[in-house]
Motif scaffolding. Structure first.
Motif, PDB file in Angstrom:
ATOM      1  N   MET A   2       0.825  -1.190   0.000  1.00  0.00           N
ATOM      2  CA  MET A   2       0.000   0.000   0.000  1.00  0.00           C
ATOM      3  C   MET A   2       0.871   1.257   0.000  1.00  0.00           C
ATOM      4  SD  MET A   2      -3.114   0.929   0.025  1.00  0.00           S
ATOM      5  CE  MET A   2      -4.110   2.327   0.336  1.00  0.00           C
ATOM      6  N   VAL A   3       1.951   1.228   0.752  1.00  0.00           N
ATOM      7  CA  VAL A   3       2.847   2.381   0.816  1.00  0.00           C
ATOM      8  C   VAL A   3       3.494   2.613  -0.550  1.00  0.00           C
ATOM      9  CG1 VAL A   3       4.968   3.262   1.858  1.00  0.00           C
ATOM     10  CG2 VAL A   3       3.272   2.111   3.274  1.00  0.00           C
ATOM     11  N   GLU A   4       3.857   1.529  -1.212  1.00  0.00           N
ATOM     12  CA  GLU A   4       4.481   1.652  -2.529  1.00  0.00           C
ATOM     13  C   GLU A   4       3.504   2.257  -3.541  1.00  0.00           C
ATOM     14  OE1 GLU A   4       6.219  -1.268  -5.970  1.00  0.00           O
ATOM     15  OE2 GLU A   4       6.456  -1.871  -3.888  1.00  0.00           O
ATOM     16  N   GLN A   5       2.243   1.866  -3.475  1.00  0.00           N
ATOM     17  CA  GLN A   5       1.236   2.434  -4.378  1.00  0.00           C
ATOM     18  C   GLN A   5       1.045   3.922  -4.099  1.00  0.00           C
ATOM     19  OE1 GLN A   5      -2.120  -0.064  -3.630  1.00  0.00           O
ATOM     20  NE2 GLN A   5      -1.470  -1.626  -5.089  1.00  0.00           N
ATOM     21  N   PHE A   6       1.047   4.312  -2.843  1.00  0.00           N
ATOM     22  CA  PHE A   6       0.913   5.721  -2.471  1.00  0.00           C
ATOM     23  C   PHE A   6       2.106   6.513  -2.993  1.00  0.00           C
ATOM     24  CE2 PHE A   6       1.375   9.211   0.665  1.00  0.00           C
ATOM     25  CZ  PHE A   6       0.191   9.873   0.385  1.00  0.00           C
ATOM     26  N   GLN A   7       3.311   5.951  -2.875  1.00  0.00           N
ATOM     27  CA  GLN A   7       4.502   6.628  -3.366  1.00  0.00           C
ATOM     28  C   GLN A   7       4.475   6.748  -4.887  1.00  0.00           C
ATOM     29  OE1 GLN A   7       7.680   4.349  -1.669  1.00  0.00           O
ATOM     30  NE2 GLN A   7       7.617   5.449   0.281  1.00  0.00           N
ATOM     31  N   ASN A   8       3.966   5.723  -5.579  1.00  0.00           N
ATOM     32  CA  ASN A   8       3.837   5.793  -7.030  1.00  0.00           C
ATOM     33  C   ASN A   8       2.839   6.874  -7.432  1.00  0.00           C
ATOM     34  OD1 ASN A   8       5.680   3.744  -7.424  1.00  0.00           O
ATOM     35  ND2 ASN A   8       4.121   2.145  -7.569  1.00  0.00           N
ATOM     36  N   LEU A   9       1.747   6.994  -6.687  1.00  0.00           N
ATOM     37  CA  LEU A   9       0.751   8.024  -6.970  1.00  0.00           C
ATOM     38  C   LEU A   9       1.349   9.413  -6.764  1.00  0.00           C
ATOM     39  CD1 LEU A   9      -2.199   8.721  -7.669  1.00  0.00           C
ATOM     40  CD2 LEU A   9      -2.691   8.601  -5.223  1.00  0.00           C
ATOM     41  N   LEU A  10       2.104   9.600  -5.696  1.00  0.00           N
ATOM     42  CA  LEU A  10       2.753  10.883  -5.451  1.00  0.00           C
ATOM     43  C   LEU A  10       3.771  11.201  -6.543  1.00  0.00           C
ATOM     44  CD1 LEU A  10       3.359  10.831  -1.593  1.00  0.00           C
ATOM     45  CD2 LEU A  10       1.590  12.046  -2.861  1.00  0.00           C
ATOM     46  N   ALA A  11       4.536  10.198  -6.963  1.00  0.00           N
ATOM     47  CA  ALA A  11       5.524  10.414  -8.022  1.00  0.00           C
ATOM     48  C   ALA A  11       4.836  10.786  -9.330  1.00  0.00           C
ATOM     49  CB  ALA A  11       6.375   9.166  -8.201  1.00  0.00           C
ATOM     50  N   PHE A  12       3.667  10.211  -9.599  1.00  0.00           N
ATOM     51  CA  PHE A  12       2.919  10.543 -10.807  1.00  0.00           C
ATOM     52  C   PHE A  12       2.541  12.018 -10.828  1.00  0.00           C
ATOM     53  CE2 PHE A  12      -1.199  11.058 -12.942  1.00  0.00           C
ATOM     54  CZ  PHE A  12      -0.851  10.640 -14.219  1.00  0.00           C
ATOM     55  N   PHE A  13       2.154  12.561  -9.685  1.00  0.00           N
ATOM     56  CA  PHE A  13       1.764  13.959  -9.597  1.00  0.00           C
ATOM     57  C   PHE A  13       2.953  14.893  -9.341  1.00  0.00           C
ATOM     58  CE2 PHE A  13      -2.427  12.083  -8.813  1.00  0.00           C
ATOM     59  CZ  PHE A  13      -3.182  12.846  -9.696  1.00  0.00           C
ATOM     60  N   GLY A  14       4.158  14.359  -9.288  1.00  0.00           N
ATOM     61  CA  GLY A  14       5.341  15.191  -9.132  1.00  0.00           C
ATOM     62  C   GLY A  14       5.723  15.501  -7.704  1.00  0.00           C
ATOM     63  N   VAL A  15       5.161  14.792  -6.754  1.00  0.00           N
ATOM     64  CA  VAL A  15       5.498  14.996  -5.348  1.00  0.00           C
ATOM     65  C   VAL A  15       6.521  13.929  -4.970  1.00  0.00           C
ATOM     66  CG1 VAL A  15       4.633  15.063  -2.996  1.00  0.00           C
ATOM     67  CG2 VAL A  15       3.196  15.848  -4.875  1.00  0.00           C
ATOM     68  N   THR A  16       7.716  14.366  -4.622  1.00  0.00           N
ATOM     69  CA  THR A  16       8.753  13.403  -4.278  1.00  0.00           C
ATOM     70  C   THR A  16       9.257  13.670  -2.869  1.00  0.00           C
ATOM     71  OG1 THR A  16      10.430  14.833  -5.248  1.00  0.00           O
ATOM     72  CG2 THR A  16       9.531  13.128  -6.661  1.00  0.00           C
ATOM     73  N   GLY A  17       9.598  12.622  -2.188  1.00  0.00           N
ATOM     74  CA  GLY A  17      10.157  12.743  -0.847  1.00  0.00           C
ATOM     75  C   GLY A  17       9.139  13.184   0.186  1.00  0.00           C
ATOM     76  N   VAL A  18       9.642  13.346   1.368  1.00  0.00           N
ATOM     77  CA  VAL A  18       8.822  13.827   2.477  1.00  0.00           C
ATOM     78  C   VAL A  18       9.384  15.160   2.939  1.00  0.00           C
ATOM     79  CG1 VAL A  18       8.119  11.539   3.246  1.00  0.00           C
ATOM     80  CG2 VAL A  18      10.204  12.522   4.129  1.00  0.00           C
ATOM     81  N   PRO A  19       8.569  15.991   3.557  1.00  0.00           N
ATOM     82  CA  PRO A  19       9.070  17.297   4.007  1.00  0.00           C
ATOM     83  C   PRO A  19      10.125  17.140   5.100  1.00  0.00           C
ATOM     84  CG  PRO A  19       6.802  16.948   4.713  1.00  0.00           C
ATOM     85  CD  PRO A  19       7.157  15.811   3.830  1.00  0.00           C
ATOM     86  N   GLN A  20      11.110  18.031   5.045  1.00  0.00           N
ATOM     87  CA  GLN A  20      12.204  17.980   6.014  1.00  0.00           C
ATOM     88  C   GLN A  20      11.933  18.839   7.247  1.00  0.00           C
ATOM     89  OE1 GLN A  20      14.779  15.896   5.654  1.00  0.00           O
ATOM     90  NE2 GLN A  20      13.726  15.197   3.812  1.00  0.00           N
ATOM     91  N   ASN A  21      11.065  19.840   7.099  1.00  0.00           N
ATOM     92  CA  ASN A  21      10.748  20.695   8.239  1.00  0.00           C
ATOM     93  C   ASN A  21       9.281  21.130   8.129  1.00  0.00           C
ATOM     94  OD1 ASN A  21      10.712  22.736   6.317  1.00  0.00           O
ATOM     95  ND2 ASN A  21      12.820  23.324   6.749  1.00  0.00           N
ATOM     96  N   PHE A  22       8.830  21.873   9.125  1.00  0.00           N
ATOM     97  CA  PHE A  22       7.415  22.251   9.177  1.00  0.00           C
ATOM     98  C   PHE A  22       7.038  23.209   8.054  1.00  0.00           C
ATOM     99  CE2 PHE A  22       3.715  24.551  10.836  1.00  0.00           C
ATOM    100  CZ  PHE A  22       2.891  23.468  11.071  1.00  0.00           C
ATOM    101  N   ALA A  23       7.973  24.038   7.592  1.00  0.00           N
ATOM    102  CA  ALA A  23       7.680  24.983   6.514  1.00  0.00           C
ATOM    103  C   ALA A  23       7.363  24.261   5.208  1.00  0.00           C
ATOM    104  CB  ALA A  23       8.855  25.930   6.316  1.00  0.00           C
TER     105      ALA A  23
END
Length: 56
Positions: free
Chosen positions: A1-22
């Motif tokens: 499930m996590v891999e599918q979520f990461q693939n969906l994020l990559a499809f929309f151009g969202v990569t990685g996780v945020p490093q700080n609150f900003a």
């Protein structure tokens, strides 16, 4: 499930996780927008299939 979520994020151009609150707020808005678009497309497809199956 996590891999599918990461693939969906990559499809929309969202990569990685945020490093700080900003970075968290824009990242969450992008993720929620992607999920809303994905959910809307699924609802549209199911609606079309349901309408086509009832049409006679």
């Amino acid at each position: 499930m996590v891999e599918q979520f990461q693939n969906l994020l990559a499809f929309f151009g969202v990569t990685g996780v945020p490093q700080n609150f900003a970075e968290l707020v824009p990242w969450l808005v992008t993720v929620l927008a992607c999920l809303a678009i994905f959910w809307g497309v699924l609802k549209l497809m199911f609606g079309i299939v349901r309408t086509m199956s009832r049409w006679r």
